[in-house]
Design an enzyme around this catalytic site. Structure first.
Site, PDB file in Angstrom:
ATOM      1  N   SER A 358       0.809  -1.219   0.000  1.00 21.87           N
ATOM      2  CA  SER A 358       0.000   0.000   0.000  1.00 21.87           C
ATOM      3  C   SER A 358       0.842   1.270   0.000  1.00 21.87           C
ATOM      4  O   SER A 358       1.913   1.320   0.612  1.00 21.87           O
ATOM      5  CB  SER A 358      -0.918   0.016   1.226  1.00 21.87           C
ATOM      6  OG  SER A 358      -1.763  -1.101   1.232  1.00 21.87           O
ATOM      7  N   HIS A 460      -7.423  -0.714   5.946  1.00 26.23           N
ATOM      8  CA  HIS A 460      -6.950  -2.096   6.114  1.00 26.23           C
ATOM      9  C   HIS A 460      -7.056  -2.559   7.570  1.00 26.23           C
ATOM     10  O   HIS A 460      -7.399  -3.723   7.829  1.00 26.23           O
ATOM     11  CB  HIS A 460      -5.506  -2.219   5.622  1.00 26.23           C
ATOM     12  CG  HIS A 460      -5.375  -2.183   4.129  1.00 26.23           C
ATOM     13  ND1 HIS A 460      -5.799  -3.223   3.327  1.00 26.23           N
ATOM     14  CD2 HIS A 460      -4.890  -1.233   3.285  1.00 26.23           C
ATOM     15  CE1 HIS A 460      -5.571  -2.919   2.052  1.00 26.23           C
ATOM     16  NE2 HIS A 460      -5.024  -1.726   2.003  1.00 26.23           N
TER      17      HIS A 460
END
Length: 525
Positions: A358, A460
């Site tokens: 990410s 997340h």
């Protein structure tokens, strides 16, 4: 003061009535200074005659819609189609006027709400049946009139997509509204649409699709157009991202069958990737070597290669994009990752590792802000609870600057704002320690309302992932350097503990992180 000083503040871009009221309160006890807060200008009281005319025209149109009788299903659908066509034919400014009139004139009737609320109070002593009936009346009057119309619009062809686009218009224009009442009304309007969309876009109504090079040209083109995390450069790049050792999953909705609602790009690798340059070919600065580590290397004619399942043991989610602004705050990405994991486990039982790779948007901006705070505290001789740089790090930084007595905060700020550091391997080595430590602090300890400050981390962690590893030089594209000083992060999904991790984060505000990340975040030198 011999004369009163009149201070008049006008509402303009960047100012709101709420802020002005705060200023007025602050100045209340300062003799001789007054502040005038301008009132919201009504839509019929503006200085632009065309605006007044548009508002009056909109009001007449909406009256004809809401007051027209619904004799049958066909008449109801005709009314909805007329509403949709009228709105779609407006330009941006006309749409804003339309939304203001709609949110003001066809929201809940506040007098009826107060009357129904009073009825609940008086019904408490008349038994349970009377209380339930009064509560039902209260619920009924709390539903805005426009929400009843939106429910009917959702049943016509293209109606759901229309409401998604209308909410996107509201979200886009909300920042331009400086009247507190108008802003509040539009907020209620978009919330009403969101409630409907949250129900209509629940996971049971969504269809999971894998997109390949053989998928429809229209869908493949949209995958390219919507990609927001790592922009697709050309057709060859797009072909690789939907080719072998790659999986591109999308959610579609039955009312928007040709429109990807959320897109998830996944790389099938031997281990969890540490750099985006090992997954896709992106223009990068500095001395980073671009070696695609997917088995086998995929720079040449990926589509012609056969996958070897024995070489696949990890799935790396490297891009997830919500394509519809109107679905903002409607949780879809979480469900897409879960569905993708289920599909991959069926196709590749050997996969044991699931992780994201990410970006860290906002880290560099946060760091520059913290440097500015540190410099200000130093100039005022103020003590800080936690130094930004430790003495040993400062000594290392002195190796890369001249003169030796330079202020290290100024040096660090200058280095970060000048991209030449990425081309100097020695400077990169010096910066790796302090920047990795500060990034860990940003992701693990910096909070907003108890949750992770970074939006990607919050996403997340809410899904139950573990803040697992920070990757130095993970994204050396210009975007990566501007966002996060070239760093990326892995959020690891341990399937047996995602539910518990999610619960602890959402309920207890606890971030589950690896020992490595926690050591970096709490490191003192």
């Amino acid at each position: 003061m011999s004369k009163l000083l009149a201070l008049r503040v006008l509402v303009n871009m960047g100012s709101t009535t709420k802020r002005l009221l705060a200023i007025k309160t602050h100045l209340k006890y300062m003799p001789g200074i007054t502040i005038t807060v301008p009132r919201c200008r009504s839509m019929n009281g503006g200085s632009d005659p065309s605006t007044v005319q548009d508002a009056e025209s909109t009001s007449r149109f909406l009256e004809s819609v809401f007051n027209s009788p619904e004799i049958s299903v066909l008449s109801s659908e005709a009314k909805c189609h007329r509403f949709v066509k009228h709105y779609n034919d407006l330009n941006a400014e006309e749409k804003l006027i339309f939304l203001k009139v709609l949110s003001q004139q066809y929201s809940v009737n506040q007098d009826n709400v107060l009357l129904a609320a009073k009825g609940v109070t008086t019904a408490q002593g008349r038994g349970e049946a009377a209380l339930l009936n009064s509560e039902e009346r209260l619920r009924s009057v709390l539903v805005p009139r426009y929400q009843q119309l939106f429910q009917k619009i959702g049943r016509i062809e293209g109606g759901v997509k229309f409401l998604v686009n209308m909410r996107a218009d509201i979200l886009t224009r909300a920042s331009t509204i400086h009247c507190e009442k108008e802003f509040a009304r539009l907020k209620v309007l978009q919330s009403s649409i969101r409630e409907l969309l949250t129900f209509w876009f629940s996971v049971g109504f969504l269809k999971l699709q894998r997109i390949t090079w053989e998928s429809s040209c229209d869908m493949v083109q949209k995958i390219s157009d919507y990609e927001a995390v790592h922009p697709i450069r050309n057709w060859a790049d797009l072909k690789r991202r939907v080719g072998t050792y790659r999986r591109c999953f999308v959610f579609t909705h039955k009312s928007m069958p040709k429109e990807p609602v959320v897109v998830l790009h996944t790389a099938l690798t031997q281990d969890i990737s540490t750099t985006i340059h090992s997954i896709i070919r992106t223009p990068s600065l500095g001395h980073v070597r671009q070696e695609v580590e997917s088995p086998p290397a995929v720079e040449m004619e990926v589509e012609s290669q056969a996958e070897e399942p024995s070489k696949i043991s990890a799935a790396v989610f490297y891009s997830i994009t919500s394509t519809q602004k109107g679905l903002q705050s409607v949780d879809l990405g979480n469900y897409l990752i879960k569905k993708a994991v289920q599909e991959l486990q069926v196709e590749f039982p050997s996969i044991q590792k699931f992780s994201s790779l990410s970006p860290i948007p906002g880290f560099k901006d946060w760091l520059i802000m913290e440097i500015n705070k540190s410099q200000k505290a130093e100039s005022l001789s103020e003590c800080v609870d936690q130094p930004l740089l430790y003495q040993s790090e400062i000594e290392k930084l002195r190796e890369i600057v001249e003169p030796e007595n330079a202020n290290m905060m100024t040096v660090l700020k200058g280095v970060l704002q000048n991209h030449t550091w990425v081309s100097n391997e020695h400077v990169c080595q010096v910066l790796e320690g302090p920047l990795t430590r500060l990034c860990a602090r940003y992701l693990y300890t910096e909070k907003r309302r108890g949750y992770a400050l970074n939006p990607v981390a919050n996403f997340h962690l809410s899904n139950g992932a573990v803040l697992w590893r920070i990757n130095w030089l993970g994204d050396m594209s210009m975007r990566g350097i501007n966002q996060s000083c070239g760093m990326m992060v892995n959020y690891r999904y341990f399937l047996e503990s995602t539910e518990e991790n999610s619960r602890r984060y959402l309920e207890l505000r606890e971030i589950t992180a690896s020992e490595e990340v926690k050591e970096w975040a709490t490191l003192t030198l």
